[in-house]
Design a protein around this motif. Structure first.
Motif, PDB file in Angstrom:
ATOM      1  N   ASP A  35       0.837  -1.198   0.000  1.00  0.00           N
ATOM      2  CA  ASP A  35       0.000   0.000   0.000  1.00  0.00           C
ATOM      3  C   ASP A  35       0.871   1.247   0.000  1.00  0.00           C
ATOM      4  OD1 ASP A  35      -2.370  -1.450   0.051  1.00  0.00           O
ATOM      5  OD2 ASP A  35      -2.466  -1.464   2.239  1.00  0.00           O
ATOM      6  N   ALA A  36       0.432   2.251  -0.717  1.00  0.00           N
ATOM      7  CA  ALA A  36       1.169   3.510  -0.779  1.00  0.00           C
ATOM      8  C   ALA A  36       1.021   4.263   0.541  1.00  0.00           C
ATOM      9  CB  ALA A  36       0.644   4.365  -1.929  1.00  0.00           C
ATOM     10  N   ASP A  37       2.110   4.934   0.942  1.00  0.00           N
ATOM     11  CA  ASP A  37       2.055   5.786   2.129  1.00  0.00           C
ATOM     12  C   ASP A  37       1.272   7.058   1.833  1.00  0.00           C
ATOM     13  OD1 ASP A  37       3.738   4.075   3.691  1.00  0.00           O
ATOM     14  OD2 ASP A  37       5.484   4.891   2.642  1.00  0.00           O
ATOM     15  N   LEU A  38       1.387   7.545   0.604  1.00  0.00           N
ATOM     16  CA  LEU A  38       0.726   8.776   0.187  1.00  0.00           C
ATOM     17  C   LEU A  38       0.189   8.612  -1.231  1.00  0.00           C
ATOM     18  CD1 LEU A  38       3.594  11.054   1.422  1.00  0.00           C
ATOM     19  CD2 LEU A  38       1.345  10.977   2.459  1.00  0.00           C
ATOM     20  N   ILE A  64       6.596   5.453  -0.020  1.00  0.00           N
ATOM     21  CA  ILE A  64       5.987   4.893  -1.229  1.00  0.00           C
ATOM     22  C   ILE A  64       4.838   5.813  -1.609  1.00  0.00           C
ATOM     23  CG2 ILE A  64       4.763   2.932  -2.226  1.00  0.00           C
ATOM     24  CD1 ILE A  64       6.314   1.159  -0.227  1.00  0.00           C
ATOM     25  N   ILE A  65       4.914   6.348  -2.818  1.00  0.00           N
ATOM     26  CA  ILE A  65       3.934   7.337  -3.273  1.00  0.00           C
ATOM     27  C   ILE A  65       3.231   6.821  -4.519  1.00  0.00           C
ATOM     28  CG2 ILE A  65       3.597   9.726  -3.986  1.00  0.00           C
ATOM     29  CD1 ILE A  65       6.331  10.340  -2.737  1.00  0.00           C
ATOM     30  N   GLU A  66       1.922   6.991  -4.552  1.00  0.00           N
ATOM     31  CA  GLU A  66       1.132   6.660  -5.728  1.00  0.00           C
ATOM     32  C   GLU A  66       0.749   7.977  -6.390  1.00  0.00           C
ATOM     33  OE1 GLU A  66      -1.521   3.228  -5.432  1.00  0.00           O
ATOM     34  OE2 GLU A  66      -3.090   4.555  -6.208  1.00  0.00           O
ATOM     35  N   VAL A  67       1.178   8.160  -7.631  1.00  0.00           N
ATOM     36  CA  VAL A  67       1.003   9.429  -8.337  1.00  0.00           C
ATOM     37  C   VAL A  67       0.237   9.197  -9.639  1.00  0.00           C
ATOM     38  CG1 VAL A  67       2.185  11.400  -9.368  1.00  0.00           C
ATOM     39  CG2 VAL A  67       3.203  10.259  -7.401  1.00  0.00           C
ATOM     40  N   THR A  68      -0.765  10.036  -9.872  1.00  0.00           N
ATOM     41  CA  THR A  68      -1.539   9.997 -11.107  1.00  0.00           C
ATOM     42  C   THR A  68      -1.257  11.265 -11.896  1.00  0.00           C
ATOM     43  OG1 THR A  68      -3.290   8.727 -10.034  1.00  0.00           O
ATOM     44  CG2 THR A  68      -3.868   9.842 -12.078  1.00  0.00           C
ATOM     45  N   ARG A 112       3.226   3.772  -8.900  1.00  0.00           N
ATOM     46  CA  ARG A 112       3.569   3.665  -7.479  1.00  0.00           C
ATOM     47  C   ARG A 112       5.072   3.425  -7.391  1.00  0.00           C
ATOM     48  NH1 ARG A 112       0.390  -0.745  -5.049  1.00  0.00           N
ATOM     49  NH2 ARG A 112      -1.291   0.749  -5.284  1.00  0.00           N
ATOM     50  N   GLY A 113       5.757   4.256  -6.593  1.00  0.00           N
ATOM     51  CA  GLY A 113       7.198   4.127  -6.453  1.00  0.00           C
ATOM     52  C   GLY A 113       7.693   4.783  -5.183  1.00  0.00           C
ATOM     53  N   ILE A 114       8.985   4.688  -4.964  1.00  0.00           N
ATOM     54  CA  ILE A 114       9.604   5.255  -3.766  1.00  0.00           C
ATOM     55  C   ILE A 114      10.248   6.586  -4.126  1.00  0.00           C
ATOM     56  CG2 ILE A 114      11.369   4.907  -1.999  1.00  0.00           C
ATOM     57  CD1 ILE A 114      10.984   1.884  -2.430  1.00  0.00           C
ATOM     58  N   ILE A 122      11.131  15.572  -9.905  1.00  0.00           N
ATOM     59  CA  ILE A 122      10.914  14.801  -8.676  1.00  0.00           C
ATOM     60  C   ILE A 122      11.014  13.340  -9.077  1.00  0.00           C
ATOM     61  CG2 ILE A 122       9.243  14.249  -6.883  1.00  0.00           C
ATOM     62  CD1 ILE A 122       8.074  17.146  -7.531  1.00  0.00           C
ATOM     63  N   GLU A 123      11.919  12.600  -8.458  1.00  0.00           N
ATOM     64  CA  GLU A 123      12.193  11.231  -8.907  1.00  0.00           C
ATOM     65  C   GLU A 123      11.594  10.182  -7.990  1.00  0.00           C
ATOM     66  OE1 GLU A 123      15.998   8.400  -9.819  1.00  0.00           O
ATOM     67  OE2 GLU A 123      16.105  10.502 -10.445  1.00  0.00           O
ATOM     68  N   LEU A 124      10.880   9.241  -8.623  1.00  0.00           N
ATOM     69  CA  LEU A 124      10.362   8.054  -7.948  1.00  0.00           C
ATOM     70  C   LEU A 124      11.085   6.853  -8.526  1.00  0.00           C
ATOM     71  CD1 LEU A 124       6.502   8.751  -8.089  1.00  0.00           C
ATOM     72  CD2 LEU A 124       8.087   9.315  -6.268  1.00  0.00           C
ATOM     73  N   GLY A 125      11.632   6.004  -7.674  1.00  0.00           N
ATOM     74  CA  GLY A 125      12.353   4.825  -8.118  1.00  0.00           C
ATOM     75  C   GLY A 125      11.547   3.553  -7.920  1.00  0.00           C
ATOM     76  N   ARG A 126      11.959   2.502  -8.588  1.00  0.00           N
ATOM     77  CA  ARG A 126      11.326   1.166  -8.507  1.00  0.00           C
ATOM     78  C   ARG A 126       9.822   1.240  -8.801  1.00  0.00           C
ATOM     79  NH1 ARG A 126      12.335  -1.092  -3.065  1.00  0.00           N
ATOM     80  NH2 ARG A 126      11.169  -2.796  -3.928  1.00  0.00           N
ATOM     81  N   CYS A 127       9.433   2.033  -9.755  1.00  0.00           N
ATOM     82  CA  CYS A 127       8.012   2.259 -10.036  1.00  0.00           C
ATOM     83  C   CYS A 127       7.342   1.098 -10.760  1.00  0.00           C
ATOM     84  CB  CYS A 127       7.838   3.526 -10.880  1.00  0.00           C
ATOM     85  SG  CYS A 127       8.158   5.027  -9.969  1.00  0.00           S
ATOM     86  N   GLN A 128       6.092   0.938 -10.434  1.00  0.00           N
ATOM     87  CA  GLN A 128       5.200   0.001 -11.109  1.00  0.00           C
ATOM     88  C   GLN A 128       4.026   0.806 -11.645  1.00  0.00           C
ATOM     89  OE1 GLN A 128       5.273  -3.505 -11.325  1.00  0.00           O
ATOM     90  NE2 GLN A 128       7.297  -3.559 -10.415  1.00  0.00           N
ATOM     91  N   ILE A 129       3.581   0.458 -12.847  1.00  0.00           N
ATOM     92  CA  ILE A 129       2.373   1.088 -13.391  1.00  0.00           C
ATOM     93  C   ILE A 129       1.168   0.403 -12.775  1.00  0.00           C
ATOM     94  CG2 ILE A 129       1.046   1.551 -15.479  1.00  0.00           C
ATOM     95  CD1 ILE A 129       3.759   1.475 -16.989  1.00  0.00           C
ATOM     96  N   ILE A 130       0.336   1.166 -12.096  1.00  0.00           N
ATOM     97  CA  ILE A 130      -0.836   0.642 -11.412  1.00  0.00           C
ATOM     98  C   ILE A 130      -2.053   0.676 -12.321  1.00  0.00           C
ATOM     99  CG2 ILE A 130      -2.347   0.890  -9.395  1.00  0.00           C
ATOM    100  CD1 ILE A 130       0.573   0.032  -8.777  1.00  0.00           C
TER     101      ILE A 130
END
Length: 132
Positions: A35-38, A64-68, A112-114, A122-130
């Motif tokens: 689950d995403a933290d934010l 862990i952030i989920e961004v749309t 969703r990534g870290i 703004i960089e998110l690593g290890r992302c997965q497309i949700i």
């Protein structure tokens, strides 16, 4: 005396090598199953950093952030989401198993990534497309 120093250095080298090997081969949890933290949008995330970068860094660091958002650019290793800012977007560096061929500029996606830091984007690593 010299022999003790050589043995000590050898033992230290073996320990450091062992720790490095363990860290390198350590498995990571699958981001898609956590689950995403934010949860936020690319526009809101960029706005938070534009308003107060120090506060935003403290809020998002290591989370862990989920961004749309809408895809601004597709790169070799990920995508950049549009943050309604000419200079800054959200760079989502995707895991190797993600298929970039189906992604198009202008498409709305959720990733969703870290959060790993900010230089220009703004960089998110290890992302997965949700949600493509």
């Amino acid at each position: 005396m010299q022999r003790k120093i050589i043995i000590s250095l050898f033992v230290a080298g073996v320990l450091i090598s062992g720790i490095a090997f363990w860290q390198y081969n350590k498995t990571h949890e699958d981001i898609q199953n956590i689950d995403a933290d934010l949860v936020t949008t690319a526009v809101d995330l960029v706005s938070a950093f534009s308003a107060n970068e120090i506060e935003a860094e403290a809020t998002y660091n290591g989370k862990i952030i989920e961004v749309t958002g809408k895809i601004k650019e597709v790169t070799d290793s990920g995508i950049i989401l549009d943050g309604n800012d000419a200079m800054t977007g959200v760079l989502a560096v995707l895991e190797i198993n993600q298929d970039l061929t189906k992604l198009e500029v202008g498409q709305t996606v959720t990733v969703r990534g870290i959060y790993t830091g900010k230089l220009i984007d703004i960089e998110l690593g290890r992302c997965q497309i949700i949600n493509p």
